[in-house]
Structures are given as structure tokens and as C-alpha cells.
Design an enzyme around this catalytic site. Structure first.
Site, PDB file in Angstrom:
ATOM      1  N   GLN A  19       8.468  -5.198   4.609  1.00 40.00           N
ATOM      2  CA  GLN A  19       8.176  -4.597   5.909  1.00 40.00           C
ATOM      3  C   GLN A  19       8.096  -5.637   7.031  1.00 40.00           C
ATOM      4  O   GLN A  19       7.951  -6.833   6.811  1.00 40.00           O
ATOM      5  CB  GLN A  19       6.866  -3.805   5.831  1.00 40.00           C
ATOM      6  CG  GLN A  19       6.978  -2.500   5.079  1.00 40.00           C
ATOM      7  CD  GLN A  19       6.703  -2.633   3.607  1.00 40.00           C
ATOM      8  OE1 GLN A  19       6.700  -3.731   3.058  1.00 40.00           O
ATOM      9  NE2 GLN A  19       6.465  -1.515   2.947  1.00 40.00           N
TER      10      GLN A  19
ATOM     11  N   GLN B 287      13.095  -0.519  -2.430  1.00 39.93           N
ATOM     12  CA  GLN B 287      12.471   0.774  -2.706  1.00 39.93           C
ATOM     13  C   GLN B 287      12.779   1.787  -1.609  1.00 39.93           C
ATOM     14  O   GLN B 287      12.968   2.969  -1.882  1.00 39.93           O
ATOM     15  CB  GLN B 287      10.960   0.582  -2.854  1.00 39.93           C
ATOM     16  CG  GLN B 287      10.593  -0.249  -4.061  1.00 39.93           C
ATOM     17  CD  GLN B 287       9.144  -0.706  -4.051  1.00 39.93           C
ATOM     18  OE1 GLN B 287       8.471  -0.648  -3.032  1.00 39.93           O
ATOM     19  NE2 GLN B 287       8.671  -1.181  -5.184  1.00 39.93           N
TER      20      GLN B 287
ATOM     21  N   TRP C 149      -0.218  -1.724   9.217  1.00 40.14           N
ATOM     22  CA  TRP C 149      -0.674  -2.196   7.906  1.00 40.14           C
ATOM     23  C   TRP C 149      -2.155  -2.528   7.927  1.00 40.14           C
ATOM     24  O   TRP C 149      -2.592  -3.405   8.677  1.00 40.14           O
ATOM     25  CB  TRP C 149       0.130  -3.430   7.529  1.00 40.14           C
ATOM     26  CG  TRP C 149      -0.103  -3.989   6.153  1.00 40.14           C
ATOM     27  CD1 TRP C 149       0.098  -3.363   4.963  1.00 40.14           C
ATOM     28  CD2 TRP C 149      -0.534  -5.328   5.845  1.00 40.14           C
ATOM     29  NE1 TRP C 149      -0.180  -4.225   3.932  1.00 40.14           N
ATOM     30  CE2 TRP C 149      -0.561  -5.430   4.429  1.00 40.14           C
ATOM     31  CE3 TRP C 149      -0.881  -6.436   6.615  1.00 40.14           C
ATOM     32  CZ2 TRP C 149      -0.941  -6.609   3.774  1.00 40.14           C
ATOM     33  CZ3 TRP C 149      -1.250  -7.605   5.970  1.00 40.14           C
ATOM     34  CH2 TRP C 149      -1.279  -7.691   4.571  1.00 40.14           C
ATOM     35  N   ARG C 150      -2.908  -1.819   7.125  1.00 40.13           N
ATOM     36  CA  ARG C 150      -4.247  -2.289   6.759  1.00 40.13           C
ATOM     37  C   ARG C 150      -4.064  -3.121   5.501  1.00 40.13           C
ATOM     38  O   ARG C 150      -3.622  -2.628   4.468  1.00 40.13           O
ATOM     39  CB  ARG C 150      -5.199  -1.117   6.511  1.00 40.13           C
ATOM     40  CG  ARG C 150      -6.575  -1.549   6.058  1.00 40.13           C
ATOM     41  CD  ARG C 150      -7.527  -0.391   5.804  1.00 40.13           C
ATOM     42  NE  ARG C 150      -8.685  -0.891   5.069  1.00 40.13           N
ATOM     43  CZ  ARG C 150      -8.801  -0.889   3.738  1.00 40.13           C
ATOM     44  NH1 ARG C 150      -7.829  -0.341   3.002  1.00 40.13           N
ATOM     45  NH2 ARG C 150      -9.868  -1.404   3.161  1.00 40.13           N
TER      46      ARG C 150
ATOM     47  N   ASP D 153      -3.713  -5.023   2.180  1.00 34.87           N
ATOM     48  CA  ASP D 153      -4.169  -4.900   0.802  1.00 34.87           C
ATOM     49  C   ASP D 153      -4.423  -6.261   0.176  1.00 34.87           C
ATOM     50  O   ASP D 153      -4.903  -6.359  -0.947  1.00 34.87           O
ATOM     51  CB  ASP D 153      -3.125  -4.145  -0.028  1.00 34.87           C
ATOM     52  CG  ASP D 153      -1.794  -4.869  -0.049  1.00 34.87           C
ATOM     53  OD1 ASP D 153      -1.531  -5.597  -1.023  1.00 34.87           O
ATOM     54  OD2 ASP D 153      -1.013  -4.717   0.905  1.00 34.87           O
TER      55      ASP D 153
ATOM     56  N   GLU E 170       0.550   1.966   6.145  1.00 33.81           N
ATOM     57  CA  GLU E 170       0.021   1.713   4.810  1.00 33.81           C
ATOM     58  C   GLU E 170      -1.474   1.432   4.789  1.00 33.81           C
ATOM     59  O   GLU E 170      -2.002   0.707   5.638  1.00 33.81           O
ATOM     60  CB  GLU E 170       0.736   0.517   4.181  1.00 33.81           C
ATOM     61  CG  GLU E 170       2.233   0.736   3.981  1.00 33.81           C
ATOM     62  CD  GLU E 170       2.854  -0.337   3.116  1.00 33.81           C
ATOM     63  OE1 GLU E 170       3.391   0.010   2.052  1.00 33.81           O
ATOM     64  OE2 GLU E 170       2.771  -1.519   3.498  1.00 33.81           O
ATOM     65  N   HIS E 171      -2.147   1.999   3.764  1.00 36.99           N
ATOM     66  CA  HIS E 171      -3.467   1.595   3.268  1.00 36.99           C
ATOM     67  C   HIS E 171      -4.641   1.990   4.145  1.00 36.99           C
ATOM     68  O   HIS E 171      -5.743   1.439   3.955  1.00 36.99           O
ATOM     69  CB  HIS E 171      -3.521   0.078   3.026  1.00 36.99           C
ATOM     70  CG  HIS E 171      -2.416  -0.467   2.190  1.00 36.99           C
ATOM     71  ND1 HIS E 171      -2.085   0.085   0.970  1.00 36.99           N
ATOM     72  CD2 HIS E 171      -1.536  -1.482   2.407  1.00 36.99           C
ATOM     73  CE1 HIS E 171      -1.060  -0.589   0.463  1.00 36.99           C
ATOM     74  NE2 HIS E 171      -0.702  -1.541   1.312  1.00 36.99           N
TER      75      HIS E 171
ATOM     76  N   GLU F  11       1.971   3.745   1.700  1.00 37.45           N
ATOM     77  CA  GLU F  11       1.164   3.530   0.516  1.00 37.45           C
ATOM     78  C   GLU F  11      -0.265   3.920   0.870  1.00 37.45           C
ATOM     79  O   GLU F  11      -0.804   3.474   1.887  1.00 37.45           O
ATOM     80  CB  GLU F  11       1.202   2.074   0.046  1.00 37.45           C
ATOM     81  CG  GLU F  11       2.491   1.694  -0.651  1.00 37.45           C
ATOM     82  CD  GLU F  11       2.476   0.255  -1.143  1.00 37.45           C
ATOM     83  OE1 GLU F  11       1.480  -0.458  -0.882  1.00 37.45           O
ATOM     84  OE2 GLU F  11       3.450  -0.163  -1.784  1.00 37.45           O
TER      85      GLU F  11
ATOM     86  N   TYR G  25      -5.174   0.940  -1.598  1.00 37.21           N
ATOM     87  CA  TYR G  25      -5.349   0.472  -2.963  1.00 37.21           C
ATOM     88  C   TYR G  25      -6.821   0.456  -3.391  1.00 37.21           C
ATOM     89  O   TYR G  25      -7.114   0.497  -4.574  1.00 37.21           O
ATOM     90  CB  TYR G  25      -4.841  -0.970  -3.092  1.00 37.21           C
ATOM     91  CG  TYR G  25      -3.359  -1.172  -3.039  1.00 37.21           C
ATOM     92  CD1 TYR G  25      -2.465  -0.123  -2.862  1.00 37.21           C
ATOM     93  CD2 TYR G  25      -2.829  -2.455  -3.188  1.00 37.21           C
ATOM     94  CE1 TYR G  25      -1.099  -0.339  -2.821  1.00 37.21           C
ATOM     95  CE2 TYR G  25      -1.471  -2.685  -3.153  1.00 37.21           C
ATOM     96  CZ  TYR G  25      -0.602  -1.636  -2.970  1.00 37.21           C
ATOM     97  OH  TYR G  25       0.746  -1.868  -2.938  1.00 37.21           O
TER      98      TYR G  25
END
Length: 629
Positions: free
Chosen positions: A175, A221, A455-456, A458, A501-502, A523, A526
Site C-alpha cells: 500500500q 493480493q 492505516w491504523r 498493525d 485498514e485496522h 483488513e 488485528y
């Protein structure tokens, strides 16, 4: 190291010593300096911009690129930011190809009005990154973030490299990486199958580019290719989306082949770019917005749009105050953010229609004391591009707010000239503790989000005590807080390449009408410690990765994926990957969920689609259309 400027004068343009790493300066209360004077032939772009021209000895270019790559190859959480620019001309040859690796926070771009004005013979590459045993094992591309390649012609030549790499240009990324305005002669592989490969990658984005050879996707992916040309595309893993691409694969057998193809792109505006004209003057080209487009913007000459002279920009460096930046914006100046990390203790306010904010080398705004780093008013044609925005240690209500909340935005909106975000990235945690309620909030109507990664983190270097491996990651859940990644309140908002994400509640919430997303990747977090931490007040198990509000009547999504990896607690369950209202005008096409190792998603969308527990790891559950025809 000195290299010639476009006017032939030597100037020091890249600091690779110890001082180069110290790029962080708080900007806030300082008094405005005298009016900035910009030399249109030789603008001061700061110490971390390198400009090469064709008279620069190739050995010097190669040595500079190698040294920069060595510095940045493992600098995932560093404060270094770099931009490497090539003025029009030829670089490298069949006898002596120019071969470059691109590391973290590095932008490589040509300075031509057309991609063909800068001709590089050689390779510009990203390989798998080896994370263990002194850089010899665990070689993957999953963390190859934050780098840019644009606006040049590349003739692929790996001569002199090992046999595996001799004939292909590798771009093994994930990303926050974009390829734009490229004209490529020769093969491109989006995975590195030579460095302990092939291995998974989790990108990515191509726009406004032309390839003369089949593009090898390999192990990616998910990927969005927009407004480009290619003879063909090879392979796909889970979610490959093509919008306005000549040569895109047919998607009629989805999901046997995981392709989603749109003949044209509903709304597009290419990213602004720097160029040096025939007289040696520096400019920024700002492409016009388009609808229902296909192919590259430069096929018939100069990309349609307007040219702004560099002298009409305030050229900011990390030592400049927000007050100084805002004073220049209020005077009608555009804003060029040179490479560096700007600790922002007040809000940068973009107020005037058609203002351009352009970041170089992944210029980064970091919130200080809970500040909102940037707001954009409800005025048409504003473009923010190439900027990364980080949360800080104190919670910010939002990191970027587009349009004022709770207002009627229709009077200011112009469908033909949307507010546009190109390559604008967000980060909560990673290099330091981060806290925000919402990362990106869009209240204005007719906004285009063209490639973002929200993005948070991970993983990172926040000095958490991970004494029990990932199970010690509970500290991250309680400390790096981000509830919502993206919240869309405006109407007629389009997103091409939405990666989120996250986040700890709904990752994306879409409240506006007539929204369109072309590729969504998510995503789930996590790190929820317990099911109680991941259960809504009404008792629903978890928050969907993509939520369209219950009262929305029209919405469209083409190609979406929600992934689960609850590494802290494998027993955690999420009810749905996607949640949308059951309304005739709400349509999802080609959506999926997948388990990456731990946790469970019970359904793809609204109770439809089978569960993806750990036993299905790596095998997606698809819904071709929702609701079913």
C-alpha cells in the site's frame, strides 16, 4: 554531492549525511517571514531533492541512487523523505543501463511535460524486503509501503544483474505506492520472484500508464489499474480491479478469475505533476477532471488541464510556520510541500477554489497536541496530492476534513471540477503513538478520492512491550486509537482506490448519497484483546469493514475485499464484512471476505455468503452481486 541544475549551474541538492535524517520541525506559532521570492528557473526545493540532468555523469547518478537506496531500504519508520527528479533527456543506455532501487519515502519522477520527455534505459525497482537474520530471510513485499514512480519512459534492461533479474523490472510493493504517467517498454513484474520468492504482496495502484508487454501481477493480493493501456495482464490472487483500461482482462467468469473490469472510469482527475518547460522554467501541470474516461491522458499530447508557474506556489520546508503557510494560501498562493516531516500544531486551511497542495517525496504532516492538520473548504477544484498525514500522541478529532460539517454543500459543489485527493495517505501509529477519532472526513459534495491508504498501524516502533509476541499487542489496542478510518457525509463522492485498514470500529462509513467506490481493500484490526472489545453496544459481533448508512438509497461498489486476522485472540468473530441497506439503488459487485490466519467473519454482506473461519485461511468467500439479480 553536486549535480547540475536545469540551467547548468552546479548546486548541492541531496544531503546524505547525518543531518539529513533530522527533518522534523514543529510549525505553529512563529511569525510570518517576508514574502517568498521564487526563482522560476532554479527554485529552492530544500536539501532532500535531487535534480539530475542529462549532462550529469552517469557514474555520479548511479552512485547517488545506490547510496539513497541503501539508506532507505529498511527505513520504514524513519523521518527521511526524498525526491529524485530527472530533467528532460536520456539516462542510461544499452552499453551502460541505469539501474535504481526505490526505498521508503522516495519519489522518482521525470520533469517532462510528457512521459516520453525523460527516457531511462535500465531498471527502477523494488525487491522483497528481508526482515530477519541480518537481511537474509523472511523476504516479503507485504511491508513495502510509501514510494512513488511517475512521469517517464522506461526501457527495461537488467543487463549485469543476476540471471533471474536480467530481463524484468520488479515492482514488488504494497500500500501507499503509486505508478503514474509511465510509458514502459519491456516486462514489469509486480512481485519479486527472485528474492526467496515468490512471496505475497499487498498492493497497489497504477494510473495513466502504458505498457507494451504483458504485466505480471503474480502474487499481488489486490490491485487497481486505472486509465491505462496494456496488451494483457497475468494472474490474480483475490481482488484485481481495472477501470478504463485498454487490454484489461474479461471479468465474466468471476470469481474463477478474480477480475473486476469497468469499461470506463466514472470520474477521474490525474495527479498534478512538476515539469520544466523548453525555456527552463519550472511549472506544475494540473489535469482537468473527466468523466467516463478510458486509456492514458497523454495519448494525443499534453494532458488536458492548466499550467501553474512555480512562482505561484509557496514552497514550504519543515521550518515554516502554519501561520506563514496560511498567510500565503489566503493570498491566493498554491502550496508545495518539500520532502520532510512537518509537526503541525495548528490547522493548515485550504480555502480558495482551484488551490493546489502538492507534496514532494511523501511530505508528512504530523498532528501535535490534538490539532487537525488540514482542512479543505467547500470550494470546487481544490486538489491535495502527494501528502501523508499522521496522527500524534494527543487525540485529533480528524486528520483531514474536506468541507464543513452539518451544512448544505450543494451550492459550492461543481460536478465538472470536483475537490480531488490524489495519493493522500493517513497513518495512526507506526513511527510513534497516534490517536484520532476519524482519519478522513468528507463533508463536501462532488469529491474525488483517487488512491488513498488510511492505516491504523498493525506494527511499528512505538516501544510497546510485546513480551509475549503478538499477544502482548493489547497495549497497541488501548494506546494507538483510531475509531473510524474514512467517513463520507457528502453526496456524489467517488473513490478510485480506497484502502482502509485496522480501525477499531467501522473502517469506512458512507452516509452520503450516490457514492461510488472502485476497489475497496480492508483488513479488520488485528489486535482486539477480547470479543467484548469487538462487540457493538447493540450486541452485534464486530463492526463491518465497509458500512453504508441505513438511510442511503443509492450507492455502488465495484470490487471489494474485507480480510480478518485476529492475531491477539483467534476466537473473535465479526458478523459481516460489508453492511449496506437493502435498497434498489444500492449495488455491490464482486465483493469478498478472506481469513488470513485467525478470527472469523460469519458472512460477506448482510448475512449472505459463508463464514471464513481459520480453517479456510487463504480461501476467499465471494458474492458476485448483492443483491442477487
Amino acid at each position: 554531492m553536486s549535480v547540475p541544475s536545469p540551467r547548468g549551474r552546479a548546486r548541492r541538492v541531496l544531503a546524505l549525511g547525518a543531518a539529513a535524517a533530522i527533518l522534523t520541525t514543529t510549525v505553529g506559532a512563529a511569525q510570518a517571514s517576508p514574502k517568498q521570492q521564487v526563482d522560476p528557473y532554479d527554485p529552492d526545493l530544500g536539501p532532500n531533492v535531487t535534480v539530475f540532468d542529462p549532462t550529469t555523469p552517469q557514474a555520479e547518478i548511479q552512485a547517488t541512487l545506490d547510496e539513497l537506496a541503501d539508506r532507505q531500504i529498511d527505513a520504514e519508520m524513519s523521518t527521511n523523505r526524498y525526491s529524485v527528479l530527472f530533467t528532460p533527456g536520456e539516462y542510461g543506455s544499452a552499453e551502460d543501463p541505469l539501474q535504481a532501487r526505490v526505498g521508503y519515502y522516495t519519489e522518482v519522477a521525470g520533469l517532462g511535460a510528457d512521459p516520453g520527455d525523460v527516457d531511462v534505459h535500465g531498471a527502477i525497482e523494488v525487491y522483497n524486503r528481508c526482515l530477519e537474520d541480518g537481511g537474509t530471510s523472511n523476504c516479503i513485499a507485504l511491508n513495502n509501503f510509501w514510494r512513488t514512480l511517475s512521469n517517464l519512459h522506461l526501457t527495461v534492461d537488467g543487463t549485469g544483474q543476476d540471471g533471474c533479474r536480467a530481463t524484468t523490472n520488479f515492482w514488488a510493493v504494497s500500500q501507499a505506492v503509486s505508478m503514474r504517467r509511465l510509458d514502459v517498454t519491456g516486462p514489469i513484474s509486480l512481485m519479486d520472484y527472485c528474492t526467496a520468492g515468490p512471496q505475497y504482496a499487498s498492493g497497489g495502484y497504477i494510473a495513466d500508464s502504458r505498457f507494451d508487454t504483458e504485466v505480471l501481477n503474480g502474487s499481488q493480493q489486490q490491485w487497481l489499474t486505472r486509465n491505462s493501456e496494456m496488451p494483457s495482464w497475468s494472474n490474480g490472487v483475490w481482488n484485481q480491479v481495472f477501470s478504463g483500461v485498454e487490454g484489461a482482462p474479461d471479468d465474466s467468469v468471476f470469481p474463477e478469475q478474480p477480475y473486476t473490469t469497468l469499461d470506463t472510469t466514472p470520474v477521474s482527475r490525474e495527479k498534478p505533476y512538476l515539469f520544466v518547460d523548453d525555456d527552463g522554467r519550472w511549472n506544475v501541470r494540473v489535469p482537468s477532471a473527466q468523466t467516463e474516461t478510458r486509456g492514458v491522458s497523454w495519448a494525443d499530447g499534453l494532458t488536458e488541464g492548466r499550467t501553474i508557474g512555480i512562482e505561484d506556489f509557496f514552497i514550504a520546508q519543515p521550518g515554516d510556520s502554519v501561520r506563514e503557510i496560511n498567510t500565503n494560501l489566503s493570498r491566493g498562493k498554491h502550496l508545495l510541500l518539500t520532502p520532510g516531516v512537518y509537526d503541525v500544531a495548528d490547522t493548515i486551511k485550504v480555502k480558495h477554489a482551484d488551490t493546489v497542495v502538492l507534496g514532494m517525496g511523501h511530505a508528512t504532516l504530523t498532528a501535535v497536541d490534538g490539532a487537525v492538520p488540514m482542512t479543505v473548504t467547500d470550494q470546487p477544484g481544490i486538489v491535495v496530492a502527494g501528502v501523508t498525514i499522521d496522527a500524534g500522541n494527543a487525540e485529533s478529532p480528524v486528520l483531514l476534513q474536506v468541507g464543513k460539517p452539518n451544512g448544505d454543500h450543494s451550492a459550492q459543489a461543481d460536478p465538472a471540477n470536483p475537490i480531488t485527493l490524489n495519493d493522500v495517505y493517513f497513518r495512526v501509529g507506526g513511527p510513534h503513538i497516534g490517536k484520532t477519532d476519524t482519519a478522513l472526513e468528507v463533508n463536501a459534495d462532488h469529491v474525488l478520492i483517487d488512491h488513498t491508504w488510511v492505516w491504523r498501524g498493525d506494527h511499528g516502533i512505538e516501544d510497546f512491550d510485546l513480551t509475549d509476541g503478538f499477544l502482548g499487542d493489547d497495549e497497541r489496542w488501548a494506546t494507538n486509537t483510531g475509531r473510524t478510518g474514512v467517513r463520507i457525509n457528502g453526496d456524489d463522492v467517488t473513490a478510485t482506490g480506497l484502502f482502509v485498514e485496522h480501525f477499531q470500529e467501522f473502517n469506512t462509513v458512507w452516509n452520503g448519497e450516490r457514492g461510488t467506490t472502485v476497489l475497496y481493500q480492508n483488513e479488520l484490526p488485528y489486535d482486539p484483546p477480547t470479543q467484548a472489545d469487538w462487540t457493538r453496544p447493540d450486541g452485534t459481533l464486530g463492526w463491518a469493514g465497509y458500512k453504508v448508512a441505513d438511510d442511503v438509497t443509492e450507492h455502488t461498489l465495484h470490487g471489494g475485499g474485507v480480510y480478518v486476522y485476529n492475531r491477539n485472540n483467534t476466537d473473535i468473530v465479526t458478523e459481516n464484512g460489508f453492511e449496506v441497506p437493502d435498497a434498489p439503488g444500492v449495488r455491490l459487485r464482486h465483493v469478498m471476505t478472506v481469513n488470513l490466519n485467525d478470527g472469523t467473519i460469519n458472512h460477506v454482506v448482510n448475512g449472505v455468503g459463508d463464514a471464513v473461519p481459520p480453517s479456510t485461511s487463504g480461501s476467499p468467500e465471494y458474492v458476485v452481486e448483492y443483491p442477487a439479480p
